[in-house]
Write a protein that holds these residues in place. Structure first.
Motif, PDB file in Angstrom:
ATOM      1  N   ALA A   1       0.854  -1.193   0.000  1.00 21.23           N
ATOM      2  CA  ALA A   1       0.000   0.000   0.000  1.00 21.23           C
ATOM      3  C   ALA A   1       0.880   1.230   0.000  1.00 21.23           C
ATOM      4  N   THR A   2       0.410   2.281  -0.633  1.00 23.45           N
ATOM      5  CA  THR A   2       1.138   3.550  -0.553  1.00 23.45           C
ATOM      6  C   THR A   2       0.340   4.504   0.320  1.00 23.45           C
ATOM      7  N   TRP A   3       1.070   5.360   1.021  1.00 22.00           N
ATOM      8  CA  TRP A   3       0.334   6.339   1.842  1.00 22.00           C
ATOM      9  C   TRP A   3       0.664   7.740   1.368  1.00 22.00           C
ATOM     10  N   ARG A   4      -0.282   8.651   1.561  1.00 25.05           N
ATOM     11  CA  ARG A   4      -0.012  10.063   1.348  1.00 25.05           C
ATOM     12  C   ARG A   4      -0.823  10.861   2.335  1.00 25.05           C
ATOM     13  N   TRP A   5      -0.464  12.137   2.427  1.00 24.88           N
ATOM     14  CA  TRP A   5      -1.168  12.989   3.380  1.00 24.88           C
ATOM     15  C   TRP A   5      -2.591  13.267   2.903  1.00 24.88           C
ATOM     16  N   VAL A   6      -3.487  13.377   3.852  1.00 24.38           N
ATOM     17  CA  VAL A   6      -4.838  13.821   3.515  1.00 24.38           C
ATOM     18  C   VAL A   6      -4.795  15.337   3.613  1.00 24.38           C
TER      19      VAL A   6
ATOM     20  N   ASN B   1      -0.249  21.519  -2.733  1.00 22.38           N
ATOM     21  CA  ASN B   1       0.989  22.172  -2.305  1.00 22.38           C
ATOM     22  C   ASN B   1       0.812  22.850  -0.952  1.00 22.38           C
TER      23      ASN B   1
ATOM     24  N   PRO C   1       5.129  20.607  -3.100  1.00 28.83           N
ATOM     25  CA  PRO C   1       4.023  19.647  -3.000  1.00 28.83           C
ATOM     26  C   PRO C   1       4.075  18.877  -1.679  1.00 28.83           C
TER      27      PRO C   1
ATOM     28  N   ASP D   1       3.493  15.843  -1.294  1.00 25.88           N
ATOM     29  CA  ASP D   1       4.154  14.550  -1.489  1.00 25.88           C
ATOM     30  C   ASP D   1       5.668  14.671  -1.342  1.00 25.88           C
TER      31      ASP D   1
ATOM     32  N   LEU E   1      13.888  14.490   2.940  1.00 23.43           N
ATOM     33  CA  LEU E   1      13.007  13.359   2.697  1.00 23.43           C
ATOM     34  C   LEU E   1      11.589  13.648   3.142  1.00 23.43           C
ATOM     35  N   PRO E   2      10.619  13.317   2.312  1.00 25.21           N
ATOM     36  CA  PRO E   2       9.230  13.470   2.743  1.00 25.21           C
ATOM     37  C   PRO E   2       8.865  12.341   3.719  1.00 25.21           C
ATOM     38  N   GLY E   3       7.677  12.445   4.319  1.00 21.63           N
ATOM     39  CA  GLY E   3       7.248  11.371   5.211  1.00 21.63           C
ATOM     40  C   GLY E   3       7.404  11.779   6.664  1.00 21.63           C
ATOM     41  N   ASP E   4       7.792  10.783   7.483  1.00 27.86           N
ATOM     42  CA  ASP E   4       7.838  11.023   8.922  1.00 27.86           C
ATOM     43  C   ASP E   4       8.803  12.139   9.299  1.00 27.86           C
ATOM     44  N   ASP E   5       9.836  12.349   8.488  1.00 30.03           N
ATOM     45  CA  ASP E   5      10.829  13.370   8.842  1.00 30.03           C
ATOM     46  C   ASP E   5      10.288  14.781   8.648  1.00 30.03           C
TER      47      ASP E   5
ATOM     48  N   ASN F   1       3.665  -4.069   2.946  1.00 29.42           N
ATOM     49  CA  ASN F   1       4.736  -3.080   2.790  1.00 29.42           C
ATOM     50  C   ASN F   1       4.100  -1.723   2.538  1.00 29.42           C
TER      51      ASN F   1
ATOM     52  N   LEU G   1       4.509   2.022   1.514  1.00 26.53           N
ATOM     53  CA  LEU G   1       5.448   2.843   0.746  1.00 26.53           C
ATOM     54  C   LEU G   1       5.096   4.325   0.870  1.00 26.53           C
TER      55      LEU G   1
ATOM     56  N   GLY H   1      -3.577  11.849   9.765  1.00 20.89           N
ATOM     57  CA  GLY H   1      -3.529  12.697   8.576  1.00 20.89           C
ATOM     58  C   GLY H   1      -3.071  11.977   7.334  1.00 20.89           C
TER      59      GLY H   1
ATOM     60  N   LYS I   1      -3.641   8.866   4.247  1.00 23.73           N
ATOM     61  CA  LYS I   1      -4.577   7.924   3.643  1.00 23.73           C
ATOM     62  C   LYS I   1      -3.779   6.822   2.959  1.00 23.73           C
TER      63      LYS I   1
ATOM     64  N   GLN J   1      -3.473   3.754   0.047  1.00 28.02           N
ATOM     65  CA  GLN J   1      -3.952   3.286  -1.253  1.00 28.02           C
ATOM     66  C   GLN J   1      -3.360   1.899  -1.491  1.00 28.02           C
TER      67      GLN J   1
END
Ligand code: ZN
Ligand code: ZN
Ligand code: ZN
Lengths: 85, 788
Positions: free
Chosen positions: A12-17, A22, A29, A31, A39-43, B555, B557, B593, B595, B597
């Motif tokens: 699965a991929t995650w992104r911010w809601v 931007n 952005p 992402d 690095l994007p994500g938790d950092d 996993n 990502l 915060g 989501k 996929q």
């Protein structure tokens, strides 16, 4: 049952809601990350205001530090309050 | 005395070895002289003297100080009276002795007596007349000796031999005569700076008649040239004779004028013609070997008989006529072959010879560079050869490196040129080499690659990095590398974590942390996912013990790190959906915060399957899983049913069915048989499936990667470049606030790490102006202002 799953590796991929693509402060952005991070994500997490606007945490913290009085959301000018969902 | 003679006029220091053989008397004189001139500042005199062995023309008598002369005279205090006819009778004795020497007849007087007589005459002021008489005697003898040759019509070699005999006798005689008349040298010659020493007088006279009779001189020189030419043609010649006669010319101080110039001219003529001819007749390696042999021979000639002063011009002439004149021909005609056939020995020789001539190495380097560019281009440019491109590049690089190291003496000019050439040709084809290098690395890092040990793999990766360094569009490499790395990580196909990490650190070292941060992020995601899965299993045990167990691993990502995957909705069995939902809930409860996929294209399973012959484990993709699981309900399904039940995209489903029913391991039977999947096909569970393995991997049939997937990756690279250009423009403008167009472009070209055209940059600037990131200055349209 002649066929059963022994194990399953899902991906699965995650992104911010976020309500925008931007960050309203740095224009990068969501992402990606803020200009100070690599690095994007938790950092470089996102945070939400009670007004529902969201920013890179690093960006809004910097913004708030530059506004000693009347800390407002840079997008809607409402008083800024973190929304701890 | 004969041992002396062979050394006459020899300027080499070796002659000093003969010093102990100087007659005691001469030695005594030298030492007396030395003592007497103790006060003289001219301390080098003795060295000079011994250097010329007491018989040499260079005897520097006139440099002795007058004080010495006085001292010598004082040694003879008492002057005995002499008879009146002493002069006449003594000269009779002396002249008969000289004539005896000249005619090689026995001498009737004791040498001691003659020597003493000369001494007496010198101390009684008869030296001048004595010298004059001696001069006439020698003059007459030398003249007649040389005039004899005027009428000689004998064969050239015999002529040379005779001339040599005459010269040798002259030297022998002069040594003996000087022994007798030494006192004359010591007193009279010393006191009169214009008078030559006896030895020199002999040489002067010999030279005078030798020069006077041009014919004699010409015959000698032509004879010498003839002998040398015979030797150059491969005949054995009398080198001792050559040496002796050439030394004669040197001693007579006419070596240069009478011989050397003609010799060099004939050398030039010979090798000019030979060079032209052999360049036509011989292949380049033979030609080079011949040149090498010639240079060696000419050096030998200098060693054996030519005067060493000729060496530089002689070798230069040979090099010029055999090499300099043919540099381009040699390179054009032979270099490519030598390089292609890896003829190390010939290449070494070529380098060694070319290093002798002006611009030789530059020209060689230039041609070497051109060869690499031409050859390299054929490796990268032809799409037919894409499969072998990277291996060929590695082999080619190895071969060229080896040639620089072992044939071109690790010359930096060549190694730099080699790099420049590789960088040039490898970028002649846009993107493809970068893509193929990435894929090559993938093939080496993928599990199942058992060709190499860890060390060999490490060395191979280092070599790959050298190629990678030449690539201009490194982001193309990164995109393809990332796509493959993702596959290796997600399907657990990586051969070795160490090798993966090693490759990553090489890339980081080469391109900096910015280049690898996303790749590192991918590894980090894999680590984090492990932790999440451990926590998830605990969560399941505690909260839903009643659930039918399913060993599920997920996993997770981070979008920004990984290649972009197209989301694809498929229908999962209820049990899987249940697990997905539980996991999602669990994950989002831990991460605010976000989501999630699901990416079904990347999922895979291990299935337990019971066939007639027994149970097997099938390693399959999620899509394959969805299809196979349908056969629990019924042994046979039609294509349309499977499509509706799984909701897998049409093309993807056809490929999946192909892999299950038409591949190597057929767990389904297709009705009717055939390679293509048709809408009306039916599929039956293959109960008779047999395989010698227990665990069977059923390969997905790959989408035609060459077209769609690869285009997608290229497109992503392109979009990413646009994004990077935008970011760089904003970064620069934010810092500078206001900047002219040209300065902005040049800063951008300095910052961007991929090839860009200024016209592309202009488009991005326009786009940023449209989006209000910056504006054109109102007064100067060539200037931009940052919009805060
Ligand atoms: Zn931001
Ligand atoms: Zn940040
Ligand atoms: Zn707001």
């Amino acid at each position: 049952m002649k066929l059963t799953i022994k194990n399953w590796t899902g991906v699965a991929t995650w992104r911010w809601v976020a309500n925008d693509d931007n960050c309203g402060i740095c224009r990068m952005p969501f992402d990606g990350c803020c200009p100070d991070c690599k690095l994007p994500g938790d950092d470089c997490p996102l945070v939400w205001g009670q007004c529902s606007h969201c920013f890179h945490m690093h960006c809004i913290v910097k913004w708030l530090q530059s506004q000693p009085v009347n800390q407002q959301c840079p997008m809607c000018r409402q008083g800024w309050k973190f929304n701890n969902k | 005395m004969s041992r002396h003679v062979s050394k006459i006029g020899d300027p080499s220091p070796l002659k000093r070895l003969d010093e102990p053989q100087i007659s005691k008397k001469i030695r005594l004189e030298i030492e007396v002289d030395e003592n007497m001139s103790d006060n003289s500042p001219d301390r080098n005199r003795r060295a000079n003297f011994s250097n010329v062995n007491g018989v040499n023309r260079n005897l520097n008598i006139h440099s002795v100080k007058p004080t010495t002369k006085k001292l010598i005279i004082k040694n003879f205090k008492s002057e005995p009276k002499l008879p009146d006819d002493y002069n006449e009778t003594t000269w009779k004795k002396l002249s008969s002795a000289v004539i005896a020497i000249q005619q090689s007849k026995p001498n009737e007087y004791l040498l001691e007596e003659l020597y003493q007589a000369v001494g007496n005459m010198c101390s009684h002021k008869m030296a001048s007349e004595l010298y004059k008489n001696l001069f006439e005697l020698i003059d007459a003898h030398v003249r007649s000796n040389i005039e004899k040759f005027k009428t000689e019509t004998m064969d050239r070699l015999l002529f040379l031999k005779k001339m040599n005999d005459t010269w040798q006798s002259h030297c022998n005689q002069m040594i003996m005569i000087r022994g007798i008349f030494l006192c004359l040298d010591r007193t009279y010659v010393l006191q009169n700076p214009n008078i030559s020493s006896i030895w020199d007088m002999g040489l002067d006279l010999f030279r005078k008649y030798f020069m006077l009779h041009t014919l004699v001189q010409t015959r000698v020189v032509e004879g010498l040239l003839m002998l040398i030419e015979q030797e150059r043609q491969g005949d054995k010649v009398d080198r001792i004779l050559l040496k002796s006669l050439l030394r004669m010319l040197t001693d007579l101080q006419i070596y240069n004028k009478a011989f050397e110039q003609k010799f060099l001219q004939s050398t030039e003529r010979l090798y000019a013609a030979e060079g032209q001819r052999l360049m036509q007749e011989l292949e380049v390696p033979e030609f080079l070997a011949h040149v090498d042999k010639r240079i060696h021979e000419e050096n030998e000639r200098v060693l054996h008989y030519l005067d060493s002063s000729t060496k530089y011009q002689l070798i230069h002439t040979v090099e010029k006529q055999l090499l300099s004149e043919h540099i381009n021909n040699i390179l054009q005609k032979g270099l490519d072959n030598l390089l292609e056939e890896n003829r190390l020995h010939d290449l070494s020789l070529l380098y060694q010879l070319f290093s002798r001539v002006k611009n030789g190495l530059q020209e060689l380097c230039h041609a070497f560079n051109a060869f690499i560019k031409k050859q390299g281009r054929t490796i990268v440019i032809d799409p037919e050869k894409d499969k072998t491109m990277v291996q060929e590049l590695l082999d080619f690089k190895d071969a060229m490196d080896n040639i620089v190291a072992s044939c071109f003496k690790k010359n930096e000019m060549f190694s730099n040129s080699l790099k420049e050439a590789f960088e040039h040709f490898i970028n002649q084809r846009t993107n493809k080499p970068a893509e193929l290098i990435a894929k090559f690395v993938d093939s080496k890092l993928r599990a199942g690659n058992k060709e190499a040990t860890e060390e060999e793999l490490e060395r191979l990766l280092d070599k790959i990095m050298v190629l990678f360094r030449f690539i201009h569009g490194k982001d193309v490499f990164e995109a393809f590398y990332k796509k493959d790395l993702a596959k290796r990580l997600l399907v657990g196909k990586s051969a070795s974590v160490d090798a993966e990490k090693s490759m990553l650190s090489k890339l980081k070292q080469e391109c900096g942390g910015g280049f690898t941060s996303k790749l590192e992020g991918m590894f980090k995601d894999m680590e984090l996912s492990k932790d999440i899965n451990v926590a998830f299993k605990q969560h399941l045990n505690i909260n839903t013990p009643e659930l039918m167990p399913l060993d599920m691993t997920v996993n997770i990502l981070t979008m920004g790190y990984w290649p972009t995957y197209l989301p694809m909705d498929v229908t999962l069995p209820a049990q899987m959906v249940k697990f997905q939902d539980i996991f999602k809930e669990f994950y989002l409860s831990k991460h605010n915060g976000r989501k999630l996929q699901w990416q079904p294209t990347l999922g895979h399973c291990v299935l337990k399957a019971r066939f007639k012959a027994g149970q097997k484990e099938l390693v399959v993709s999620l899509f394959q899983t969805l299809v196979i699981l349908l056969f629990n309900e019924s042994d046979e399904h039609g294509f349309e049913y499977i499509k509706a039940a799984t909701n897998i995209e049409d093309g993807e489903l056809r490929r999946t069915l192909q892999s299950l029913a038409c591949g190597k391991a057929r767990v389904l039977n297709k009705i009717p048989k055939g390679r293509e999947i048709e809408d009306n096909d039916k599929f039956k569970f293959n109960n008779d499936f047999v395989n010698k393995l227990f665990r069977i991997k059923i390969n997905q049939i790959q989408m035609k990667e060459t077209t769609e997937e690869q285009k997608a990756t290229e497109e992503r690279v392109f979009q990413d470049r646009q994004y990077q250009i935008d970011a760089a423009i904003v970064r620069i403008m934010k810092m500078r606030k206001t900047l002219s167009h040209n300065l902005l472009i040049s800063e951008l070209l300095g910052q961007l790490k991929f090839p860009v055209k200024p016209s592309d940059l202009k488009k991005r600037i326009e786009s940023l102006i449209d989006r209000d990131y910056m504006e054109r200055d109102k007064d100067n349209s060539n200037q931009y202002n940052y919009v805060a």
